[in-house]
Enzyme design. Structure first.
Site, PDB file in Angstrom:
ATOM      1  N   ASP A  10       0.876  -1.169   0.000  1.00  0.00           N
ATOM      2  CA  ASP A  10       0.000   0.000   0.000  1.00  0.00           C
ATOM      3  C   ASP A  10       0.925   1.233   0.000  1.00  0.00           C
ATOM      4  OD1 ASP A  10      -2.226   1.757   0.610  1.00  0.00           O
ATOM      5  OD2 ASP A  10      -1.482   1.765   2.679  1.00  0.00           O
ATOM      6  N   ASP A  12      -0.217   5.053   0.937  1.00  0.00           N
ATOM      7  CA  ASP A  12      -0.480   6.066   1.981  1.00  0.00           C
ATOM      8  C   ASP A  12      -0.505   5.441   3.365  1.00  0.00           C
ATOM      9  OD1 ASP A  12      -0.906   8.426   0.258  1.00  0.00           O
ATOM     10  OD2 ASP A  12      -2.464   7.120  -0.559  1.00  0.00           O
ATOM     11  N   GLY A  54      -9.831  10.010  -2.595  1.00  0.00           N
ATOM     12  CA  GLY A  54     -10.008  11.447  -2.395  1.00  0.00           C
ATOM     13  C   GLY A  54     -11.353  11.964  -2.887  1.00  0.00           C
ATOM     14  N   ARG A  57     -13.999  10.769  -0.648  1.00  0.00           N
ATOM     15  CA  ARG A  57     -13.913  11.450   0.659  1.00  0.00           C
ATOM     16  C   ARG A  57     -14.573  12.828   0.582  1.00  0.00           C
ATOM     17  NH1 ARG A  57      -8.270  10.772   1.991  1.00  0.00           N
ATOM     18  NH2 ARG A  57      -8.976   8.639   2.243  1.00  0.00           N
ATOM     19  N   HIS A  81     -10.602  17.719  -6.826  1.00  0.00           N
ATOM     20  CA  HIS A  81      -9.656  16.617  -6.660  1.00  0.00           C
ATOM     21  C   HIS A  81      -8.441  16.794  -7.563  1.00  0.00           C
ATOM     22  CE1 HIS A  81      -8.170  12.370  -6.767  1.00  0.00           C
ATOM     23  NE2 HIS A  81      -8.241  12.614  -5.486  1.00  0.00           N
ATOM     24  N   ALA A  83      -7.227  19.695  -8.537  1.00  0.00           N
ATOM     25  CA  ALA A  83      -6.430  20.766  -7.917  1.00  0.00           C
ATOM     26  C   ALA A  83      -5.659  20.205  -6.727  1.00  0.00           C
ATOM     27  CB  ALA A  83      -7.337  21.903  -7.476  1.00  0.00           C
ATOM     28  N   THR A 121      -2.824   0.672  -4.289  1.00  0.00           N
ATOM     29  CA  THR A 121      -3.251   1.857  -3.530  1.00  0.00           C
ATOM     30  C   THR A 121      -4.570   2.416  -4.032  1.00  0.00           C
ATOM     31  OG1 THR A 121      -2.647   4.111  -2.882  1.00  0.00           O
ATOM     32  CG2 THR A 121      -1.835   3.387  -5.004  1.00  0.00           C
ATOM     33  N   LEU A 125      -3.131   7.574  -9.401  1.00  0.00           N
ATOM     34  CA  LEU A 125      -1.820   7.160  -9.907  1.00  0.00           C
ATOM     35  C   LEU A 125      -0.756   8.267  -9.831  1.00  0.00           C
ATOM     36  CD1 LEU A 125      -0.105   4.922 -11.223  1.00  0.00           C
ATOM     37  CD2 LEU A 125      -0.930   5.732 -13.437  1.00  0.00           C
ATOM     38  N   ASN A 127      -0.346  10.547  -7.762  1.00  0.00           N
ATOM     39  CA  ASN A 127       0.083  10.715  -6.370  1.00  0.00           C
ATOM     40  C   ASN A 127       1.008   9.589  -5.927  1.00  0.00           C
ATOM     41  OD1 ASN A 127      -1.472  12.975  -6.261  1.00  0.00           O
ATOM     42  ND2 ASN A 127      -3.221  11.972  -5.289  1.00  0.00           N
TER      43      ASN A 127
END
Ligand code: XBP
Ligand code: MG
Length: 247
Positions: A10, A12, A54, A57, A81, A83, A121, A125, A127
């Protein structure tokens, strides 16, 4: 006897503690830039982390805290997202977020020994790549499974099924590294053995399904603490220990 063939990581919370000082800050920058007076504090973010992804969320936050906003969500969420992703990548390139204890050592050892490597993850991608490119070598990872590549994010097992299929491996030949309840659920449902390394956001979660729970992977000069597991001594997590766990 089963042979260890791959390690699946993973990103994060596992490779690095990216959430509090990375993703959270980037979300807040994106909100401010869009002239929205939303602010995700450390404690609110801990609650929002129950929702993986994200975009998902932000959607959950709006439902819970701004149910009055109903219009243009379909364009607002992806714009925010995108940005946020730009801010996050800038933040990572500044080098402020470091890898967790033992990650670079273990991944380097595995690569040098011919153990196959993959990423699974929920993050987008770009990130995931930003962190790998800053601190590791993204070419070492045979599969980088990220974000929307599967329809259902963790705790669904889809991302792990995807990695196993791509690598043509069975779950017994792999070990997974995760940091969260949702991640562990995902891996467990794909029949994968999981090592969990805790941090502040996840230390109270239920990890009874994990093969081993540690505070971190450790280094020769800074050993891990065993939170749950059947291994004898304190030390640092290396390939020898990984091979013992798949037997
Ligand atoms: C990570 C996530 C992600 C990040 C944000 O979970 O839940 O949503 O917080 O990433 P895991 P994006 O470690 O279990 O994969 O904004 O790129 O989605
Ligand atoms: Mg995680």
């Amino acid at each position: 006897m089963t042979q260890l063939k791959a390690l699946i990581f993973d990103v994060d919370g596992t490779l690095a503690e990216t959430e509090k000082d990375g993703h959270r800050i980037a979300f807040n920058h994106a909100f401010a830039e869009a002239n929205l007076n939303w602010y995700w504090s450390d404690s609110l973010y801990g609650e929002l982390l129950e929702i993986s992804g994200g975009k998902e969320r932000i959607g959950y936050y709006l439902q819970q805290y701004h149910p009055e906003i109903k219009e243009s969500l379909e364009s607002l969420i992806p714009q925010l997202h995108q940005a946020k992703t730009n801010h996050y990548r800038r933040l990572l390139s500044s080098g402020e977020i470091q890898l967790r204890q033992g990650i670079k050592r273990l991944i380097t050892e595995a690569y040098n020994e011919g153990i196959r490597l993959a990423i699974a993850t929920t993050s987008a991608l770009p990130n995931a790549l930003a962190l790998l490119e800053k601190h590791l070598n993204s070419d070492w990872f045979e599969v980088i499974a990220a974000g929307d590549i599967v329809p259902n994010k963790k705790p669904a097992p889809d991302i792990y099924h995807y990695v196993l299929t791509k690598m043509n491996l069975s779950p017994e030949e792999c070990l997974v590294f995760e940091d969260s309840f949702q991640g562990l659920q995902a891996a467990y449902q794909a029949n994968l053995k999981t090592i969990v390394t805790l941090h502040d956001y996840t230390k109270e979660q239920d990890f009874s399904l994990a093969s081993l729970v540690l505070n971190h992977l450790g280094e020769p000069e800074n050993n891990f603490k065993i939170i749950k597991g059947d291994i004898k001594s304190e030390g640092y997590f290396d390939l020898a220990l990984a091979k013992l766990l798949v037997k």
